[in-house]
Design a protein around this motif. Structure first.
Motif, PDB file in Angstrom:
ATOM      1  N   ALA A  65      -3.532  16.911  47.371  1.00 40.73           N
ATOM      2  CA  ALA A  65      -2.228  17.532  47.668  1.00 40.73           C
ATOM      3  C   ALA A  65      -2.406  18.569  48.767  1.00 40.73           C
ATOM      4  O   ALA A  65      -3.292  19.414  48.677  1.00 40.73           O
ATOM      5  CB  ALA A  65      -1.678  18.185  46.410  1.00 40.73           C
ATOM      6  N   PRO A  66      -1.595  18.534  49.805  1.00 42.93           N
ATOM      7  CA  PRO A  66      -1.727  19.563  50.850  1.00 42.93           C
ATOM      8  C   PRO A  66      -1.185  20.903  50.336  1.00 42.93           C
ATOM      9  O   PRO A  66      -0.333  20.913  49.450  1.00 42.93           O
ATOM     10  CB  PRO A  66      -0.819  19.029  51.968  1.00 42.93           C
ATOM     11  CG  PRO A  66       0.197  18.193  51.280  1.00 42.93           C
ATOM     12  CD  PRO A  66      -0.481  17.608  50.060  1.00 42.93           C
ATOM     13  N   PRO A  67      -1.654  22.005  50.914  1.00 38.94           N
ATOM     14  CA  PRO A  67      -0.997  23.282  50.592  1.00 38.94           C
ATOM     15  C   PRO A  67       0.467  23.159  51.017  1.00 38.94           C
ATOM     16  O   PRO A  67       0.756  22.578  52.066  1.00 38.94           O
ATOM     17  CB  PRO A  67      -1.722  24.299  51.481  1.00 38.94           C
ATOM     18  CG  PRO A  67      -2.925  23.611  52.006  1.00 38.94           C
ATOM     19  CD  PRO A  67      -2.710  22.141  51.909  1.00 38.94           C
ATOM     20  N   HIS A  68       1.378  23.657  50.200  1.00 38.16           N
ATOM     21  CA  HIS A  68       2.791  23.491  50.535  1.00 38.16           C
ATOM     22  C   HIS A  68       3.645  24.579  49.922  1.00 38.16           C
ATOM     23  O   HIS A  68       3.185  25.319  49.045  1.00 38.16           O
ATOM     24  CB  HIS A  68       3.285  22.106  50.120  1.00 38.16           C
ATOM     25  CG  HIS A  68       3.183  21.821  48.645  1.00 38.16           C
ATOM     26  ND1 HIS A  68       1.980  21.524  48.019  1.00 38.16           N
ATOM     27  CD2 HIS A  68       4.118  21.802  47.672  1.00 38.16           C
ATOM     28  CE1 HIS A  68       2.195  21.311  46.724  1.00 38.16           C
ATOM     29  NE2 HIS A  68       3.476  21.481  46.490  1.00 38.16           N
ATOM     30  N   GLY A  69       4.878  24.661  50.387  1.00 42.18           N
ATOM     31  CA  GLY A  69       5.804  25.662  49.858  1.00 42.18           C
ATOM     32  C   GLY A  69       7.205  25.308  50.301  1.00 42.18           C
ATOM     33  O   GLY A  69       7.404  24.430  51.142  1.00 42.18           O
ATOM     34  N   GLY A  70       8.183  25.976  49.718  1.00 46.80           N
ATOM     35  CA  GLY A  70       9.563  25.647  50.067  1.00 46.80           C
ATOM     36  C   GLY A  70      10.541  26.670  49.561  1.00 46.80           C
ATOM     37  O   GLY A  70      10.167  27.783  49.158  1.00 46.80           O
ATOM     38  N   ILE A  71      11.782  26.276  49.571  1.00 47.08           N
ATOM     39  CA  ILE A  71      12.857  27.190  49.196  1.00 47.08           C
ATOM     40  C   ILE A  71      14.095  26.366  48.880  1.00 47.08           C
ATOM     41  O   ILE A  71      14.182  25.198  49.286  1.00 47.08           O
ATOM     42  CB  ILE A  71      13.153  28.178  50.355  1.00 47.08           C
ATOM     43  CG1 ILE A  71      14.037  29.340  49.897  1.00 47.08           C
ATOM     44  CG2 ILE A  71      13.799  27.459  51.559  1.00 47.08           C
ATOM     45  CD1 ILE A  71      14.072  30.499  50.886  1.00 47.08           C
ATOM     46  N   ALA A  72      15.020  26.964  48.154  1.00 46.48           N
ATOM     47  CA  ALA A  72      16.342  26.359  47.995  1.00 46.48           C
ATOM     48  C   ALA A  72      17.382  27.445  48.232  1.00 46.48           C
ATOM     49  O   ALA A  72      17.241  28.560  47.724  1.00 46.48           O
ATOM     50  CB  ALA A  72      16.496  25.772  46.599  1.00 46.48           C
ATOM     51  N   LEU A  73      18.393  27.116  49.044  1.00 50.26           N
ATOM     52  CA  LEU A  73      19.480  28.061  49.311  1.00 50.26           C
ATOM     53  C   LEU A  73      20.735  27.573  48.598  1.00 50.26           C
ATOM     54  O   LEU A  73      21.027  26.372  48.624  1.00 50.26           O
ATOM     55  CB  LEU A  73      19.782  28.141  50.809  1.00 50.26           C
ATOM     56  CG  LEU A  73      18.637  28.458  51.758  1.00 50.26           C
ATOM     57  CD1 LEU A  73      19.143  28.464  53.197  1.00 50.26           C
ATOM     58  CD2 LEU A  73      18.022  29.812  51.432  1.00 50.26           C
ATOM     59  N   GLY A  74      21.459  28.472  47.989  1.00 47.01           N
ATOM     60  CA  GLY A  74      22.711  28.092  47.323  1.00 47.01           C
ATOM     61  C   GLY A  74      23.764  27.780  48.381  1.00 47.01           C
ATOM     62  O   GLY A  74      24.235  28.681  49.072  1.00 47.01           O
ATOM     63  N   PHE A  75      24.104  26.500  48.497  1.00 48.40           N
ATOM     64  CA  PHE A  75      25.010  26.091  49.570  1.00 48.40           C
ATOM     65  C   PHE A  75      26.440  26.587  49.317  1.00 48.40           C
ATOM     66  O   PHE A  75      27.115  27.054  50.233  1.00 48.40           O
ATOM     67  CB  PHE A  75      24.971  24.557  49.689  1.00 48.40           C
ATOM     68  CG  PHE A  75      25.695  24.030  50.892  1.00 48.40           C
ATOM     69  CD1 PHE A  75      25.313  24.391  52.167  1.00 48.40           C
ATOM     70  CD2 PHE A  75      26.770  23.157  50.742  1.00 48.40           C
ATOM     71  CE1 PHE A  75      25.986  23.899  53.286  1.00 48.40           C
ATOM     72  CE2 PHE A  75      27.440  22.655  51.849  1.00 48.40           C
ATOM     73  CZ  PHE A  75      27.046  23.031  53.122  1.00 48.40           C
ATOM     74  N   ASP A  76      26.883  26.503  48.064  1.00 45.31           N
ATOM     75  CA  ASP A  76      28.253  26.941  47.760  1.00 45.31           C
ATOM     76  C   ASP A  76      28.414  28.435  48.061  1.00 45.31           C
ATOM     77  O   ASP A  76      29.394  28.868  48.637  1.00 45.31           O
ATOM     78  CB  ASP A  76      28.583  26.678  46.286  1.00 45.31           C
ATOM     79  CG  ASP A  76      28.284  25.243  45.897  1.00 45.31           C
ATOM     80  OD1 ASP A  76      28.873  24.337  46.496  1.00 45.31           O
ATOM     81  OD2 ASP A  76      27.439  25.020  45.010  1.00 45.31           O
ATOM     82  N   ARG A  77      27.401  29.192  47.653  1.00 47.66           N
ATOM     83  CA  ARG A  77      27.471  30.644  47.870  1.00 47.66           C
ATOM     84  C   ARG A  77      27.438  30.960  49.372  1.00 47.66           C
ATOM     85  O   ARG A  77      28.173  31.820  49.847  1.00 47.66           O
ATOM     86  CB  ARG A  77      26.280  31.294  47.152  1.00 47.66           C
ATOM     87  CG  ARG A  77      26.246  32.768  47.284  1.00 47.66           C
ATOM     88  CD  ARG A  77      26.115  33.491  45.956  1.00 47.66           C
ATOM     89  NE  ARG A  77      27.117  33.092  44.992  1.00 47.66           N
ATOM     90  CZ  ARG A  77      26.856  32.754  43.747  1.00 47.66           C
ATOM     91  NH1 ARG A  77      25.621  32.727  43.322  1.00 47.66           N
ATOM     92  NH2 ARG A  77      27.828  32.420  42.924  1.00 47.66           N
ATOM     93  N   LEU A  78      26.586  30.246  50.086  1.00 38.74           N
ATOM     94  CA  LEU A  78      26.483  30.440  51.532  1.00 38.74           C
ATOM     95  C   LEU A  78      27.858  30.223  52.198  1.00 38.74           C
ATOM     96  O   LEU A  78      28.313  31.022  53.018  1.00 38.74           O
ATOM     97  CB  LEU A  78      25.463  29.434  52.082  1.00 38.74           C
ATOM     98  CG  LEU A  78      25.297  29.329  53.580  1.00 38.74           C
ATOM     99  CD1 LEU A  78      24.488  30.506  54.080  1.00 38.74           C
ATOM    100  CD2 LEU A  78      24.577  28.054  53.960  1.00 38.74           C
ATOM    101  N   ILE A  79      28.526  29.149  51.798  1.00 38.26           N
ATOM    102  CA  ILE A  79      29.830  28.850  52.404  1.00 38.26           C
ATOM    103  C   ILE A  79      30.854  29.910  51.985  1.00 38.26           C
ATOM    104  O   ILE A  79      31.673  30.347  52.802  1.00 38.26           O
ATOM    105  CB  ILE A  79      30.333  27.440  51.988  1.00 38.26           C
ATOM    106  CG1 ILE A  79      29.299  26.377  52.357  1.00 38.26           C
ATOM    107  CG2 ILE A  79      31.677  27.118  52.627  1.00 38.26           C
ATOM    108  CD1 ILE A  79      29.005  26.255  53.841  1.00 38.26           C
ATOM    109  N   ALA A  80      30.780  30.351  50.727  1.00 39.62           N
ATOM    110  CA  ALA A  80      31.728  31.377  50.269  1.00 39.62           C
ATOM    111  C   ALA A  80      31.568  32.648  51.109  1.00 39.62           C
ATOM    112  O   ALA A  80      32.552  33.270  51.499  1.00 39.62           O
ATOM    113  CB  ALA A  80      31.514  31.674  48.785  1.00 39.62           C
ATOM    114  N   ILE A  81      30.324  33.001  51.428  1.00 44.73           N
ATOM    115  CA  ILE A  81      30.090  34.201  52.249  1.00 44.73           C
ATOM    116  C   ILE A  81      30.677  33.990  53.642  1.00 44.73           C
ATOM    117  O   ILE A  81      31.374  34.850  54.173  1.00 44.73           O
ATOM    118  CB  ILE A  81      28.581  34.521  52.321  1.00 44.73           C
ATOM    119  CG1 ILE A  81      28.078  34.952  50.947  1.00 44.73           C
ATOM    120  CG2 ILE A  81      28.292  35.605  53.362  1.00 44.73           C
ATOM    121  CD1 ILE A  81      26.580  35.038  50.829  1.00 44.73           C
TER     122      ILE A  81
END
Ligand code: ASP
Length: 528
Positions: free
Chosen positions: A464-480
């Motif tokens: 397995a390669p070293p890895h990382g990530g993220i998740a952004l709340g799309f609904d909240r982003l649009i509300a902002i």
């Protein structure tokens, strides 16, 4: 209605500047009624009228509600931002990969939705809380750069403004460190703000360590658009005759305070509300000082010596008209109490016009260096502050067995104006470290870890390669971006706080035939 005719300038004096077509009209030669419409249950062409309609009515007739220009504008912005997100990731060499909605139960975290399996009664799929495990597996598969605008499901009792199903911009990358991830997401948000609001946001975003966020703002998602920061007075009150403070310090705790500038005028009700915030964390009460007519008004002031007063004045900039509030006790709790009070005080000051925030201002920041683990007193065990796949900070790995509390995780959150927009981490990619975390640190029995995550541990054994990530709340982003406080305003067909869709009246009852096919029997009385 179909109208055939000639567009012409309106006659002099009949222009209507309030509408976009206010200077022209159609001279009709033919009219055809395409369909009939019943009288509408609520007005849809005047924004003020819509604001008065209750939300249940709007949700029941969502097709009418969505005809309102603001709602259509929200949907359009959502669609444009989704398109810009895809273009951005595509330009950066990411692959959009769809991951399954019928997944299996991995009961960590939030409660899941189960989907009973007709083919093998007694078994069930679970709907994914996030594509976390699949996206990590995609890294083992060599995808290297993955994203997905992904639907996620969490069967949680809904706190304000949450949905049972929601959308995330989900990202995972191989061979990266935290800085690479920050730069990728800052670039995305820059693009999105440009496309959505035609605004240039400066990058890189400031970074704030979790401990500093708590110490200064009393919360791990601080709104940094205003000050009112917390200050520490542990040393000053160590030997104080005021036992509430010195006792807390003697027990290993802290004394902290903040200055709600200009709030000495707080009403009895407002003081009570702040006291209730403190007691909801287990505090016995709320110590405060009102500075009025050149005097510090508080029953506790008599315990303060000149040095303590001088320290308070100096660190908090105390002046006439201020309200100083204290919290004493265990560090995290004391910080969190003042963090809540800070936000409450800011709301009061905003309502009084003493604190004015520019609606076009966006304070982005990264919160970093979260503790990897938190302790659950009731169950007497450690659990992951983020999720069990988050890697510890390299220098802290040796503390995992000896001093778990001090181990920092390579976890980060991106915050804007006090709202958590998303979070992620650099992952554990070594199968033995992951196994140690599951079994020794989180004390998941080996058979259970194997049943739940065995496929992941196995996949990780094949390089397995070293890895990382993220998740952004799309609904909240649009509300902002839309400037609306409710995510329901940016979701075409949202559910109510009770999890129902008022338009389709879902969820519905299961038919006896369906139950039979699924091998299920109801133990509760049906409501029909
Ligand atoms: N899967 C995580 C979540 O949904 C985010 C991540 O670690 O990428 O919160």
């Amino acid at each position: 209605m179909r109208v055939t005719g000639t567009v012409r300038r309106r006659p002099e004096g009949t222009d209507n500047p309030k509408i976009p077509t206010g200077t022209v009209e159609v001279m009709a030669s033919e009219l055809e009624v395409l369909n009939l419409a019943d009288p509408l249950p609520f007005q849809i062409d005047e924004p003020e009228a819509a604001a008065r309609v209750n939300e249940e009515m709007r949700l029941k007739h969502r097709y009418l509600d969505l005809r309102r220009p603001e709602m259509l504008r929200n949907l359009r912005l959502r669609s444009r931002v989704a398109a810009a997100t895809r273009t951005y990731f595509d330009e950066q060499g990411f692959l959009e990969v769809e991951t399954p909605i019928l997944f299996k139960s991995t009961p960590e975290g939030a409660r899941e939705f189960l989907v009973p399996n007709r083919r093998e009664p007694g078994t069930a799929y679970a709907l994914p809380q996030s594509p976390q495990q699949f996206k990590q597996i995609l890294m083992v598969a060599g995808v290297e750069r993955y994203y997905q605008i992904a639907r996620c499901f969490r069967d949680e009792d809904q706190r304000a403004d949450r949905q049972l199903e929601f959308t995330q911009i989900d990202v995972e990358m191989s061979f990266i460190d935290r800085e690479d991830l920050y730069a990728t997401i800052e670039g995305l948000l820059q693009r999105v703000w440009k496309v959505g609001l035609d605004r240039d946001i400066p990058t890189p975003f400031p970074r704030l360590r979790f401990a500093d966020a708590l110490n200064r703002f009393g919360i791990d998602k601080p709104d940094t658009r205003f000050g009112m920061e917390l200050a520490d007075f542990t040393e000053e009150f160590r030997a104080s005759p005021f036992k509430v403070f010195s006792g807390a310090v003697a027990a290993g705790g802290v004394v902290k305070a903040l200055n709600a500038k200009g709030l000495a005028c707080a009403t009895q009700g407002q003081i009570q509300a702040m006291t209730d915030l403190a007691t909801s964390f287990g505090a016995k009460g709320l110590a405060f000082i009102k500075v009025e007519n050149g005097e510090w008004k508080s029953p506790i002031v008599k315990f303060f010596g000149e040095t303590e007063k001088a320290a308070l004045t100096q660190k908090l900039g105390i002046a006439e008209g201020d309200l100083v509030l204290f919290a004493a006790g265990e560090w995290l709790t004391a910080c969190e109490i003042l963090g809540k009070i800070r936000l409450y005080a800011a709301d009061v000051l905003k309502a009084q016009g003493k604190l004015v925030l520019d609606p076009g201002r966006f304070d982005f920041l990264w919160v970093v260096d979260f503790p990897l683990l938190s302790f659950d007193r009731e169950q007497n065990r450690w659990y992951s502050s983020h999720h069990p796949f988050t890697a510890p900070v390299a220098e802290d790995v040796s503390l995992l067995r000896t001093d778990p509390k001090r181990v920092r995780g390579q976890h980060y959150d991106v915050v804007v104006n006090g709202v958590e927009l998303g979070g992620g981490s650099i992952r554990i990619h070594q199968p033995d470290v992951q196994k140690t975390i599951f079994e020794e640190v989180l004390q998941i029995p080996p058979e259970t870890a194997q049943a739940r995550f065995g496929y992941m541990l196995e996949a990780f054994r094949y390089g397995a390669p070293p890895h990382g990530g993220i998740a952004l709340g799309f609904d909240r982003l649009i509300a902002i971006l839309c400037g609306t406080p409710s995510i329901r305003d940016v979701i075409a067909f949202p559910k109510t706080a009770k999890g129902t869709c008022l338009m389709t009246e879902s969820p519905g009852l299961m038919e006896p035939k369906q139950l039979r096919e699924l091998g299920l029997e109801l133990k509760v009385a049906r409501k029909d």
